[in-house]
Design a protein around this motif. Structure first.
Motif, PDB file in Angstrom:
ATOM      1  N   GLY A   1       0.833  -1.199   0.000  1.00  0.00           N
ATOM      2  CA  GLY A   1       0.000   0.000   0.000  1.00  0.00           C
ATOM      3  C   GLY A   1       0.867   1.248   0.000  1.00  0.00           C
ATOM      4  O   GLY A   1       1.680   1.450   0.914  1.00  0.00           O
ATOM      5  N   GLY A   2       0.725   2.080  -1.044  1.00  0.00           N
ATOM      6  CA  GLY A   2       1.556   3.277  -1.162  1.00  0.00           C
ATOM      7  C   GLY A   2       0.762   4.555  -0.939  1.00  0.00           C
ATOM      8  O   GLY A   2       0.989   5.568  -1.599  1.00  0.00           O
ATOM      9  N   GLY A   3      -0.185   4.519   0.015  1.00  0.00           N
ATOM     10  CA  GLY A   3      -0.937   5.738   0.369  1.00  0.00           C
ATOM     11  C   GLY A   3      -0.157   6.541   1.398  1.00  0.00           C
ATOM     12  O   GLY A   3       1.080   6.580   1.363  1.00  0.00           O
ATOM     13  N   VAL A   4      -0.880   7.174   2.333  1.00  0.00           N
ATOM     14  CA  VAL A   4      -0.208   8.048   3.299  1.00  0.00           C
ATOM     15  C   VAL A   4       0.703   7.237   4.227  1.00  0.00           C
ATOM     16  O   VAL A   4       1.878   7.581   4.422  1.00  0.00           O
ATOM     17  N   VAL A   5       0.181   6.143   4.782  1.00  0.00           N
ATOM     18  CA  VAL A   5       0.995   5.310   5.684  1.00  0.00           C
ATOM     19  C   VAL A   5       2.191   4.748   4.922  1.00  0.00           C
ATOM     20  O   VAL A   5       3.349   4.862   5.359  1.00  0.00           O
TER      21      VAL A   5
ATOM     22  N   LEU B   1       4.416  -1.642  -2.827  1.00  0.00           N
ATOM     23  CA  LEU B   1       3.403  -2.213  -3.727  1.00  0.00           C
ATOM     24  C   LEU B   1       2.092  -1.445  -3.644  1.00  0.00           C
ATOM     25  O   LEU B   1       1.656  -1.070  -2.531  1.00  0.00           O
ATOM     26  N   ASP B   2       1.454  -1.219  -4.781  1.00  0.00           N
ATOM     27  CA  ASP B   2       0.121  -0.619  -4.778  1.00  0.00           C
ATOM     28  C   ASP B   2      -0.603  -1.094  -6.044  1.00  0.00           C
ATOM     29  O   ASP B   2       0.043  -1.568  -6.998  1.00  0.00           O
TER      30      ASP B   2
ATOM     31  N   ARG C   1      -0.581   6.275  -8.802  1.00  0.00           N
ATOM     32  CA  ARG C   1       0.124   6.456  -7.535  1.00  0.00           C
ATOM     33  C   ARG C   1       1.559   5.901  -7.641  1.00  0.00           C
ATOM     34  O   ARG C   1       2.513   6.518  -7.191  1.00  0.00           O
TER      35      ARG C   1
ATOM     36  N   ALA D   1      -0.199  -1.567   4.808  1.00  0.00           N
ATOM     37  CA  ALA D   1      -0.634  -0.165   4.774  1.00  0.00           C
ATOM     38  C   ALA D   1      -1.714   0.049   3.719  1.00  0.00           C
ATOM     39  O   ALA D   1      -1.790   1.118   3.129  1.00  0.00           O
TER      40      ALA D   1
ATOM     41  N   ILE E   1      -9.044   0.321   1.464  1.00  0.00           N
ATOM     42  CA  ILE E   1     -10.083   0.568   0.465  1.00  0.00           C
ATOM     43  C   ILE E   1     -11.130   1.364   1.246  1.00  0.00           C
ATOM     44  O   ILE E   1     -11.654   0.862   2.255  1.00  0.00           O
TER      45      ILE E   1
ATOM     46  N   ILE F   1      -4.548  -2.757  10.720  1.00  0.00           N
ATOM     47  CA  ILE F   1      -5.305  -3.579  11.670  1.00  0.00           C
ATOM     48  C   ILE F   1      -6.601  -2.881  12.113  1.00  0.00           C
ATOM     49  O   ILE F   1      -7.591  -3.532  12.444  1.00  0.00           O
TER      50      ILE F   1
ATOM     51  N   VAL G   1      -0.655  -2.956  16.673  1.00  0.00           N
ATOM     52  CA  VAL G   1      -1.269  -1.997  17.605  1.00  0.00           C
ATOM     53  C   VAL G   1      -2.274  -1.122  16.835  1.00  0.00           C
ATOM     54  O   VAL G   1      -1.942  -0.549  15.796  1.00  0.00           O
ATOM     55  N   ALA G   2      -3.495  -1.067  17.360  1.00  0.00           N
ATOM     56  CA  ALA G   2      -4.570  -0.391  16.620  1.00  0.00           C
ATOM     57  C   ALA G   2      -4.527   1.131  16.781  1.00  0.00           C
ATOM     58  O   ALA G   2      -5.129   1.844  15.967  1.00  0.00           O
ATOM     59  N   ASN G   3      -3.864   1.635  17.831  1.00  0.00           N
ATOM     60  CA  ASN G   3      -3.750   3.105  17.960  1.00  0.00           C
ATOM     61  C   ASN G   3      -2.282   3.497  18.091  1.00  0.00           C
ATOM     62  O   ASN G   3      -1.857   4.063  19.098  1.00  0.00           O
ATOM     63  N   MET G   4      -1.528   3.213  17.030  1.00  0.00           N
ATOM     64  CA  MET G   4      -0.084   3.470  17.065  1.00  0.00           C
ATOM     65  C   MET G   4       0.260   4.908  17.444  1.00  0.00           C
ATOM     66  O   MET G   4       1.164   5.133  18.248  1.00  0.00           O
ATOM     67  N   PRO G   5      -0.433   5.942  16.897  1.00  0.00           N
ATOM     68  CA  PRO G   5      -0.018   7.326  17.201  1.00  0.00           C
ATOM     69  C   PRO G   5      -0.064   7.663  18.685  1.00  0.00           C
ATOM     70  O   PRO G   5       0.621   8.580  19.138  1.00  0.00           O
TER      71      PRO G   5
END
Ligand SMILES: NC(=O)c1ccc[n+]([C@@H]2O[C@H](COP(=O)([O-])OP(=O)(O)OC[C@H]3O[C@@H](n4cnc5c(N)ncnc54)[C@H](O)[C@@H]3O)[C@@H](O)[C@H]2O)c1
Length: 370
Positions: free
Chosen positions: A179-183, A201-202, A207, A242, A245, A273, A302-306
């Motif tokens: 996934g080559g989006g923001v993350v 990969l995307d 993109r 990363a 959809i 996740i 981890v679902a809330n990494m930030p």
């Protein structure tokens, strides 16, 4: 308007919904700002800084929720907070309603006006839609994914004992990013900066074209399909999930069988996740217990990494949310929605009526046209 900012109560959450500068701007606009005692400490902001900005400190969550016309926070309301929500109150935060039926029903029953950061939209190049209040947290999670991945590759953390950047005379680590989006883009910058060999990969060719122009030479872009994924899984030390959809469950790109192709001690960080994950063996973990091992592969999910880097994340989040907090306090949610069609999808529910179709679909509920 009275704007209330409670302390976050979700486990391992250190962010706060408003900085002292936000409090100051709201007060200048003629509003009253209530901050819960020590609410900013996890992000490094003291009560004295909020007082100097013109806010009042309130001892309890009940005191904040009971007095405020508008609540500004970070994570979705927890059960004890839902009990404090009320009709006529605006609540501006991340909700992720599609992932929680009890949360959705509880908030509907409260009658509060629930305005979700993650469904506020903005136009993006190429006729696409971006989610500007989700982007800063994806930027943080993308960078953090490599930091965490590098740490868990260390032998004492049960990883392969690989230094991602290598050293003169020793090859660097191999990083696969799905996934080559923001993350994915932020993860790629970080991994490339450390000196790793990165494969990104995307499925979006435009993109990939863009990424191949802006990324450094140690990042290779590849079209995402199962043969390519399997090929790169075999050589990777660190795999970062990363993909997204919009409004759907993440696609499953790595199966349990695929783990056997990987090198023992390799690390998977499944950032997706929170949308169900793109690795079959991924299940949500917390900062207190972030990893587990399946078939010799270390999983970090981890679902809330930030939340782990509360200070950076609070600043990044509030840079994006503050202009909306100011507008909401000035105009109220419905007037703002009438004026700005990109803001409209942020109002997920009000007065017990649900406006968000994917949420209604996820829980078998009826949607009321906004
Ligand atoms: N765990 C956390 O703390 C945390 C924090 C922030 C974001 N996230 C999650 O990270 C995920 C990614 O977020 P984002 O902001 O980068 O999304 P994004 O929309 O910017 O990027 C997603 C990318 O995935 C690509 N994609 C879709 N299907 C694919 C496939 N089969 N193979 C390869 N690529 C594919 C899309 O083309 C897109 O470029 C989301 O699930 C988001 O919720 C998690």
């Amino acid at each position: 308007m009275i704007v209330g900012v409670p302390s976050e109560v979700k486990s391992d959450e250190y962010r706060i919904g408003l900085l002292p500068v936000g409090a100051e701007l709201l007060v200048k606009d003629g509003h009253k700002v209530l901050i819960q005692k020590n609410g900013g400490v996890g992000s490094g902001f003291t009560d004295d800084q909020y007082i100097a900005a013109g806010a009042e400190i309130v001892d309890t969550a009940e005191g904040i929720w009971g007095a405020a016309d508008m609540i500004v926070k970070v994570k979705e309301p927890q059960p004890q907070e839902i009990k404090l929500m009320r009709r006529g109150q605006q609540v501006f935060t991340y909700f992720h309603f599609a992932a929680g039926k009890d949360l959705t029903l509880g908030c509907l029953e409260s009658g509060a006006c629930c305005i979700a950061y993650e469904t506020l939209e903005a136009p993006a190049p190429g006729g696409k839609i971006s989610l500007p209040l989700l982007t800063p947290m994806s930027e943080v999670a993308g960078k953090l994914s490599v930091q965490q991945g590098a740490k868990y590759l260390e032998r004492p953390q049960e990883g392969r004992g690989i230094l991602l950047g290598g050293v003169p005379g020793v090859e660097p680590g191999e990083v696969l990013i799905l996934g080559g989006g923001v993350v994915g883009t932020n993860a790629a910058w970080m991994a490339a900066g450390l000196g790793a060999n990165v494969t990104l990969l995307d499925i979006d060719l435009d993109r990939l074209r863009y990424l191949s122009e802006v990324m450094p030479a140690n990042v290779t872009t590849i079209y995402s399909e199962i043969h390519a994924i399997r090929k790169y899984l075999e050589i990777s030390d660190l795999v970062i999930g990363a993909v997204l959809i919009h409004a759907a469950k993440a696609p499953m790109l790595v199966t349990r069988n695929d783990l056997r192709r990987m090198k023992p001690g390799a690390v998977i960080v499944d950032v997706a996740i929170d949308q169900g994950g793109c690795v079959e063996t991924a299940k949500p973990t917390t900062h207190s217990n972030p990893t587990y091992i399946v078939d010799d592969i270390v999983h970090y999910c981890v679902a809330n990494m930030p939340g782990a880097v509360g200070r950076t994340s609070t600043q990044a989040l509030t840079n994006a949310t503050l202009p909306w907090v100011l507008k909401l306090a000035r105009e109220g949610a419905h007037r703002l929605a009438d004026e700005d069609r990109w803001f409209r999808p942020a109002i997920n529910m009000d007065g017990g009526a649900l406006f968000n179709e994917p949420v209604a679909e996820a829980h078998g509920l009826q949607v009321v046209p906004a």
